[in-house]
Design a protein around this motif. Structure first.
Motif, PDB file in Angstrom:
ATOM      1  N   ASP A   1      -8.288  -8.750  -5.609  1.00 25.54           N
ATOM      2  CA  ASP A   1      -9.464  -9.305  -6.272  1.00 25.54           C
ATOM      3  C   ASP A   1      -9.052 -10.548  -7.061  1.00 25.54           C
ATOM      4  OD1 ASP A   1     -11.742  -9.900  -7.652  1.00 25.54           O
ATOM      5  OD2 ASP A   1     -11.979  -7.942  -8.609  1.00 25.54           O
TER       6      ASP A   1
ATOM      7  N   GLU B   1      -6.488   5.460  -0.622  1.00 25.90           N
ATOM      8  CA  GLU B   1      -7.767   5.313   0.081  1.00 25.90           C
ATOM      9  C   GLU B   1      -8.234   3.870   0.131  1.00 25.90           C
ATOM     10  OE1 GLU B   1     -10.819   7.927  -1.430  1.00 25.90           O
ATOM     11  OE2 GLU B   1     -10.382   9.345   0.189  1.00 25.90           O
ATOM     12  N   SER B   2      -7.942   3.103  -0.902  1.00 25.73           N
ATOM     13  CA  SER B   2      -8.373   1.700  -0.927  1.00 25.73           C
ATOM     14  C   SER B   2      -7.314   0.847  -1.603  1.00 25.73           C
ATOM     15  CB  SER B   2      -9.708   1.560  -1.665  1.00 25.73           C
ATOM     16  OG  SER B   2      -9.585   1.975  -3.015  1.00 25.73           O
ATOM     17  N   PHE B   3      -7.161  -0.375  -1.100  1.00 24.47           N
ATOM     18  CA  PHE B   3      -6.158  -1.298  -1.632  1.00 24.47           C
ATOM     19  C   PHE B   3      -6.670  -2.708  -1.366  1.00 24.47           C
ATOM     20  CE2 PHE B   3      -2.368  -3.822  -1.827  1.00 24.47           C
ATOM     21  CZ  PHE B   3      -1.482  -3.150  -2.660  1.00 24.47           C
ATOM     22  N   THR B   4      -7.231  -3.337  -2.384  1.00 19.09           N
ATOM     23  CA  THR B   4      -7.844  -4.655  -2.193  1.00 19.09           C
ATOM     24  C   THR B   4      -7.354  -5.627  -3.244  1.00 19.09           C
ATOM     25  OG1 THR B   4      -9.765  -4.030  -3.550  1.00 19.09           O
ATOM     26  CG2 THR B   4      -9.930  -3.670  -1.174  1.00 19.09           C
TER      27      THR B   4
ATOM     28  N   ARG C   1      -6.841  -3.795  -6.821  1.00 18.71           N
ATOM     29  CA  ARG C   1      -7.674  -2.615  -7.061  1.00 18.71           C
ATOM     30  C   ARG C   1      -7.233  -1.520  -6.086  1.00 18.71           C
ATOM     31  NH1 ARG C   1     -11.992  -3.379 -10.341  1.00 18.71           N
ATOM     32  NH2 ARG C   1     -12.526  -5.539 -10.878  1.00 18.71           N
ATOM     33  N   ILE C   2      -6.729  -0.433  -6.649  1.00 20.26           N
ATOM     34  CA  ILE C   2      -6.137   0.627  -5.835  1.00 20.26           C
ATOM     35  C   ILE C   2      -6.839   1.948  -6.128  1.00 20.26           C
ATOM     36  CG2 ILE C   2      -4.017   1.892  -5.291  1.00 20.26           C
ATOM     37  CD1 ILE C   2      -2.456  -0.585  -6.259  1.00 20.26           C
ATOM     38  N   GLY C   3      -7.282   2.614  -5.074  1.00 18.14           N
ATOM     39  CA  GLY C   3      -7.859   3.946  -5.192  1.00 18.14           C
ATOM     40  C   GLY C   3      -6.951   4.946  -4.519  1.00 18.14           C
TER      41      GLY C   3
ATOM     42  N   ARG D   1       0.839  -1.208   0.000  1.00 16.52           N
ATOM     43  CA  ARG D   1       0.000   0.000   0.000  1.00 16.52           C
ATOM     44  C   ARG D   1       0.868   1.250   0.000  1.00 16.52           C
ATOM     45  NH1 ARG D   1      -5.420   0.257   2.402  1.00 16.52           N
ATOM     46  NH2 ARG D   1      -6.125   2.443   2.425  1.00 16.52           N
TER      47      ARG D   1
END
Length: 306
Positions: A227, A222-225, A237-239, A194
């Motif tokens: 998938d 903000e986001s790190f998932t 998936r990174i925001g 991250r």
């Protein structure tokens, strides 16, 4: 009789823009520190783990030590970077003082003085020797840089071209204690994916906007998932939010019709895929947060001063 295994922490210190992060990456053998041609690209203290025959070097990459002169260099962010650089000397077994071949100025002396006060063995690394056309001029410079300074060793290197690194590693290992490797052979840093994702995006901002917005941007993930649904391989998936300080800066980052932001995000995504060895879906937003670089509370929420 086999040689003992040695391991320990080595602080990498120097003025801004002498190639400290390039050297760390070269020794680690992977990109763990971002680089650009702008001073103060490195803003965080980061551990690069170099596993080598006979030992493990825990390289503490740091922001460049600089004098606080003028408003820009006295902001909260720059004060935090100076603290991070000086704090990297706590508990290390040795240090590298990285300088640019043919040059020694006031900030090089400042970095040297900080190391002398720390009382650890110091190896002088004279970087970018590939840029010196007249090699005969290098010897007088090495003698001048070493005069009156107690270096454990002096090594001319080219971090970019990976020249002179084997001898440097040998000198460092000799300064470290005999002990097992603290990290596994496949580990290259103590930072999370991250964190590295945010740095790779910020690297592209520095590279592409360095002349327009050298220090007015930062990145927050903000986001790190992960998938894996319906796929044979993993997708990250990174925001990410790119923070600026004024509306005019936001327009510069986005560019005409969003073209500049798309290019920045595309290049950052490719770097992430190379480092993480998987596909990445990256979404980016640009938001305004006035005065974030001179607000210590804001900086802590953005991951600085940790």
């Amino acid at each position: 009789m086999t040689s003992p295994h040695r391991a320990g922490q080595v602080a990498v210190i120097g003025r801004p823009n002498v190639g400290k992060s390039t050297l760390v990456n070269a020794l680690v053998g992977a990109k763990v520190s971002i680089v650009s041609n702008r001073p103060q690209t490195t803003r965080h203290r980061l551990l690069g783990i170099a596993t080598v025959p006979g030992g493990q070097l825990l390289l503490v990459d740091t922001p460049g030590i600089h004098r606080e002169q003028g408003r820009q260099s006295s902001t909260a962010m720059h004060r935090m970077m100076n603290r991070a650089a000086r704090g990297a000397l706590e508990g290390v077994d040795a240090a590298l003082l990285v300088v640019e071949a043919g040059r020694w100025d006031e900030e090089d002396s400042l970095a040297h003085d900080a190391l002398r006060e720390a009382g650890v063995p110091v190896v002088l690394v004279v970087n970018q020797v590939d840029r010196i056309r007249d090699k005969a001029a290098l010897l007088p410079y090495l003698q001048q840089a070493s005069a009156g300074r107690a270096f454990a060793a002096v090594h001319p290197v080219s971090a970019l071209k990976r020249k002179g690194l084997e001898d440097l590693v040998a000198s460092l290992l000799a300064l470290l204690p005999e002990q097992p490797a603290p990290y596994g052979e496949d580990e290259i840093t103590d930072k999370s994916q991250r964190f590295l994702a945010g740095e790779l995006l910020r690297e592209q901002l520095m590279r592409q906007l360095g002349n327009e917005l050298p220090y007015a941007t930062t990145v927050e993930i903000e986001s790190f998932t992960e998938d894996t649904s319906g796929r044979s391989d993993m997708l990250l998936r990174i925001g990410a939010v790119i923070w600026v300080e004024r509306d005019g800066q936001k327009a510069i980052v986005i560019g005409k019709g969003g073209s500049r932001l798309r290019e920045i995000a595309s290049k950052a995504r490719l770097q992430m895929e190379r480092l993480f060895d998987c596909k990445v879906f990256l979404e980016t937003w640009v938001r305004v947060r006035a005065g974030w670089s001179d607000d210590e509370a804001a900086l802590r929420t953005l991951g600085y001063d940790q």
